[in-house]
Design an enzyme around this catalytic site. Sequence first.
Site, PDB file in Angstrom:
ATOM      1  N   GLY A 213      28.201  45.526  30.563  1.00  0.00           N
ATOM      2  CA  GLY A 213      28.355  46.861  31.131  1.00  0.00           C
ATOM      3  C   GLY A 213      29.100  46.861  32.453  1.00  0.00           C
ATOM      4  O   GLY A 213      29.985  47.687  32.687  1.00  0.00           O
TER       5      GLY A 213
ATOM      6  N   GLY B 158      30.350  43.732  34.036  1.00  0.00           N
ATOM      7  CA  GLY B 158      31.376  42.687  33.998  1.00  0.00           C
ATOM      8  C   GLY B 158      32.627  43.137  33.266  1.00  0.00           C
ATOM      9  O   GLY B 158      33.736  42.661  33.563  1.00  0.00           O
TER      10      GLY B 158
ATOM     11  N   GLU C   5      33.557  35.171  27.466  1.00  0.00           N
ATOM     12  CA  GLU C   5      32.405  35.956  27.001  1.00  0.00           C
ATOM     13  C   GLU C   5      31.867  35.282  25.750  1.00  0.00           C
ATOM     14  O   GLU C   5      32.615  34.955  24.831  1.00  0.00           O
ATOM     15  CB  GLU C   5      32.854  37.403  26.723  1.00  0.00           C
ATOM     16  CG  GLU C   5      31.877  38.263  25.955  1.00  0.00           C
ATOM     17  CD  GLU C   5      30.501  38.427  26.612  1.00  0.00           C
ATOM     18  OE1 GLU C   5      30.417  38.894  27.761  1.00  0.00           O
ATOM     19  OE2 GLU C   5      29.497  38.072  25.949  1.00  0.00           O
TER      20      GLU C   5
ATOM     21  N   TYR D  93      29.755  37.192  42.507  1.00  0.00           N
ATOM     22  CA  TYR D  93      29.933  38.632  42.381  1.00  0.00           C
ATOM     23  C   TYR D  93      28.616  39.386  42.182  1.00  0.00           C
ATOM     24  O   TYR D  93      28.505  40.286  41.366  1.00  0.00           O
ATOM     25  CB  TYR D  93      30.941  38.961  41.268  1.00  0.00           C
ATOM     26  CG  TYR D  93      31.650  40.268  41.558  1.00  0.00           C
ATOM     27  CD1 TYR D  93      31.238  41.058  42.623  1.00  0.00           C
ATOM     28  CD2 TYR D  93      32.710  40.714  40.811  1.00  0.00           C
ATOM     29  CE1 TYR D  93      31.848  42.242  42.928  1.00  0.00           C
ATOM     30  CE2 TYR D  93      33.348  41.910  41.098  1.00  0.00           C
ATOM     31  CZ  TYR D  93      32.898  42.669  42.167  1.00  0.00           C
ATOM     32  OH  TYR D  93      33.507  43.854  42.460  1.00  0.00           O
TER      33      TYR D  93
ATOM     34  N   CYS E 259      34.527  57.108  43.357  1.00  0.00           N
ATOM     35  CA  CYS E 259      35.436  56.594  44.377  1.00  0.00           C
ATOM     36  C   CYS E 259      34.582  56.246  45.589  1.00  0.00           C
ATOM     37  O   CYS E 259      33.448  56.694  45.690  1.00  0.00           O
ATOM     38  CB  CYS E 259      36.508  57.604  44.754  1.00  0.00           C
ATOM     39  SG  CYS E 259      35.882  59.035  45.616  1.00  0.00           S
TER      40      CYS E 259
HETATM   41  P1  NAD Z   1      25.267  42.690  30.772  1.00  0.00           P
HETATM   42  O1  NAD Z   1      23.965  42.084  30.413  1.00  0.00           O
HETATM   43  O2  NAD Z   1      25.647  44.013  30.203  1.00  0.00           O
HETATM   44  O3  NAD Z   1      26.443  41.669  30.413  1.00  0.00           O
HETATM   45  C1  NAD Z   1      26.394  40.279  30.679  1.00  0.00           C
HETATM   46  C2  NAD Z   1      27.383  39.597  29.741  1.00  0.00           C
HETATM   47  O4  NAD Z   1      27.408  38.195  29.998  1.00  0.00           O
HETATM   48  C3  NAD Z   1      27.005  39.765  28.279  1.00  0.00           C
HETATM   49  O5  NAD Z   1      28.081  40.328  27.577  1.00  0.00           O
HETATM   50  C4  NAD Z   1      26.668  38.348  27.828  1.00  0.00           C
HETATM   51  O6  NAD Z   1      26.992  38.138  26.466  1.00  0.00           O
HETATM   52  C5  NAD Z   1      27.511  37.521  28.767  1.00  0.00           C
HETATM   53  N1  NAD Z   1      27.008  36.150  28.956  1.00  0.00           N
HETATM   54  C6  NAD Z   1      25.741  35.749  29.219  1.00  0.00           C
HETATM   55  N2  NAD Z   1      25.682  34.425  29.352  1.00  0.00           N
HETATM   56  C7  NAD Z   1      26.942  33.964  29.180  1.00  0.00           C
HETATM   57  C8  NAD Z   1      27.520  32.674  29.218  1.00  0.00           C
HETATM   58  N3  NAD Z   1      26.790  31.600  29.476  1.00  0.00           N
HETATM   59  N4  NAD Z   1      28.848  32.550  28.992  1.00  0.00           N
HETATM   60  C9  NAD Z   1      29.612  33.637  28.720  1.00  0.00           C
HETATM   61  N5  NAD Z   1      29.109  34.893  28.669  1.00  0.00           N
HETATM   62  C10 NAD Z   1      27.792  35.054  28.920  1.00  0.00           C
HETATM   63  O7  NAD Z   1      25.295  42.739  32.363  1.00  0.00           O
HETATM   64  P2  NAD Z   1      26.290  43.547  33.324  1.00  0.00           P
HETATM   65  O8  NAD Z   1      25.828  44.953  33.444  1.00  0.00           O
HETATM   66  O9  NAD Z   1      27.693  43.294  32.923  1.00  0.00           O
HETATM   67  O10 NAD Z   1      25.982  42.845  34.714  1.00  0.00           O
HETATM   68  C11 NAD Z   1      26.386  41.499  34.932  1.00  0.00           C
HETATM   69  C12 NAD Z   1      25.752  40.954  36.189  1.00  0.00           C
HETATM   70  O11 NAD Z   1      26.325  41.547  37.351  1.00  0.00           O
HETATM   71  C13 NAD Z   1      24.258  41.193  36.289  1.00  0.00           C
HETATM   72  O12 NAD Z   1      23.628  40.052  36.806  1.00  0.00           O
HETATM   73  C14 NAD Z   1      24.148  42.321  37.235  1.00  0.00           C
HETATM   74  O13 NAD Z   1      22.909  42.364  37.896  1.00  0.00           O
HETATM   75  C15 NAD Z   1      25.278  42.043  38.184  1.00  0.00           C
HETATM   76  N6  NAD Z   1      25.766  43.230  38.873  1.00  0.00           N
HETATM   77  C16 NAD Z   1      26.718  43.092  39.812  1.00  0.00           C
HETATM   78  C17 NAD Z   1      27.198  44.209  40.476  1.00  0.00           C
HETATM   79  C18 NAD Z   1      28.251  44.099  41.520  1.00  0.00           C
HETATM   80  O14 NAD Z   1      28.587  45.065  42.130  1.00  0.00           O
HETATM   81  N7  NAD Z   1      28.852  42.994  41.727  1.00  0.00           N
HETATM   82  C19 NAD Z   1      26.708  45.464  40.189  1.00  0.00           C
HETATM   83  C20 NAD Z   1      25.749  45.578  39.218  1.00  0.00           C
HETATM   84  C21 NAD Z   1      25.309  44.469  38.551  1.00  0.00           C
END
Ligand code: NAD
Length: 549
Positions: free
Chosen positions: A170, A172, A190, A315, A403
């Site tokens: 969602g 990433g 992925e 990140y 934004c």
């Molecule tokens: P998500 O669960 O929707 O997606 C994570 C993805 O990673 C999935 O598609 C999964 O298949 C993949 N994945 C898991 N393990 C893997 C591996 N070993 N190799 C390759 N792919 C792998 O989560 P999301 O909503 O995309 O959030 C990702 C992360 O970012 C979370 O930890 C979340 O808390 C964090 N996050 C960061 C921010 C920011 O601003 N930087 C904001 C919100 C969330």
Amino acid sequence: MSRTVRAARGTTLTARNWQTEAALRMFHNNLDPEVAERPQDLVVYGGTGKAARDWASFDAITRCLTTLDADETLLVQSGRPVGAFRTHEWAPRVLIANSNLVGDWATWPEFRRLESLGLTMYGQMTAGSWIYIGTQGILQGTYETFAAVARKRFGGTLAGTLTVTAGLGGMGGAQPLAVTMNDGVALVIECDPERAHRRVETRYLDEVADDLDDAIRRVTAAKRERRALSVGVIGNAAEVLPELLRREVEVDIVTDQTSAHDPLAYLPAGIAVEDWHDYAAKKPDEFTDRSRESMAEHVGAMLGFLDRGAEVFDYGNSLRGEAKLGGCERAFDFPGFVPAYIRPLFCEGQGPFRWAALSGNPDDIAATDRAMLELFPENESLARWIRLAGDRVAYQGLPARICWLGYGERHLAGLRFNEMVASGELSAPVVIGRDHLDSGSVASPYRETEGMADGSDAIADWPLLNALVNTASGASWVSIHHGGGVGMGRSIHAGQVCVADGSELAGAKIERVLTNDPGMGVIRHVDAGYERAADVAAERGVRVPMKEA
Ligand code: NAD
């Protein structure tokens, strides 16, 4: 039981007033199949971030919002509606507390034990607080982060650079588009092919390679030709990244957005995607150990690229913390993205301002886009973003826009939208909210408050004061969560949403909330000793009692 949820559209109320209608539509919108990652399990994004605890709670929240009066307030405890009280019309219509645990109990195993007893739910940041707007929500922040990387290291553009990252979920999923919007090349690892193909369908990712050789060919050609391109490759980051290092692929920037904050939501090397959730559910401790070991390998490769001179950053998913637990001693050798790029913006109360058109009509967002360009004509990066977003962002669920705006700006936008609703320029009311990842609404020592100047990283009074001041200022719904972004025990954060329904009352509330909410960001950073924040407070008239002697 399979159910499909979609928010109502148009101008006919299904609730008793627009304030509760807005909460109902945004609650349902979070679970729209276009928006949510696993709507059948009520999971919206971020690993297991949910909108409601279970389907019975979903039905009860829906029933209650449908019948709630304009002077009543619904209380939601970790996704379950637990009470409704008479308050007053300036009070929020919904107050939400998600995933909060007392300090010593704030661990994943204890959380899961309580969750399995049906007592709690993981709310992430905007899943349980009903203001998730799909991947666009993070796209702008990600775009700005990569723009900051470009400014810091690559002369203001990512043209001719290769970024390698992982995770097309969602949040990433925003990474490839954010990189190509900055004219760079992205290779995204992925493990779940379905996720990768979904991002191509929604135009966040350009293409999926057949295998790693093919992926390397495509991205190195694009880098050489200084052509923007994003390529997904199916594989496990803990295996593919070390392989890229071994093959000496010239990588300029490395980061990651797998769901590393929750060891059960990160796939360890050597486990098939099909076996993932079953294994994690049956043997959570063993799975956690394997997951952390893999994260240590993953971060080990990131450090390899760091040592070769690449720009490397965490990140915001706690990858470094988990890798350290998995035995990677140098995990914290590279910084988190907030101290590296974002904190100067936080000092100005800047953060992710977002809004959604309750009409469901994309023309309403187009009209608000035009209004933003008129309101802030001097802000070039905002204008570039609004134009790019208008061209390239596919809506998920209710049309929405995001934004970054700072203190002294957000309320102007909110008031303008409210006037546009009143005058009929917009066909229905608009909700205005934000991520919990904001300048004054979160305590998260591995992310938003990492490396604060005064060492106050773990002080969590600020998000609580933020929720209180938004409640006192007239927000339509307010939430306090624990564990979002970086996982249990590592963050406390708050959110607010206002509804611009075109009324005078809404205008008065919006003016206060959208002034005081970013004001929290300014005072938080003044208190921590940031000069830029002190200048902003002095220039823009934010009262800081300790500076008034
Ligand atoms: P998500 O669960 O929707 O997606 C994570 C993805 O990673 C999935 O598609 C999964 O298949 C993949 N994945 C898991 N393990 C893997 C591996 N070993 N190799 C390759 N792919 C792998 O989560 P999301 O909503 O995309 O959030 C990702 C992360 O970012 C979370 O930890 C979340 O808390 C964090 N996050 C960061 C921010 C920011 O601003 N930087 C904001 C919100 C969330």
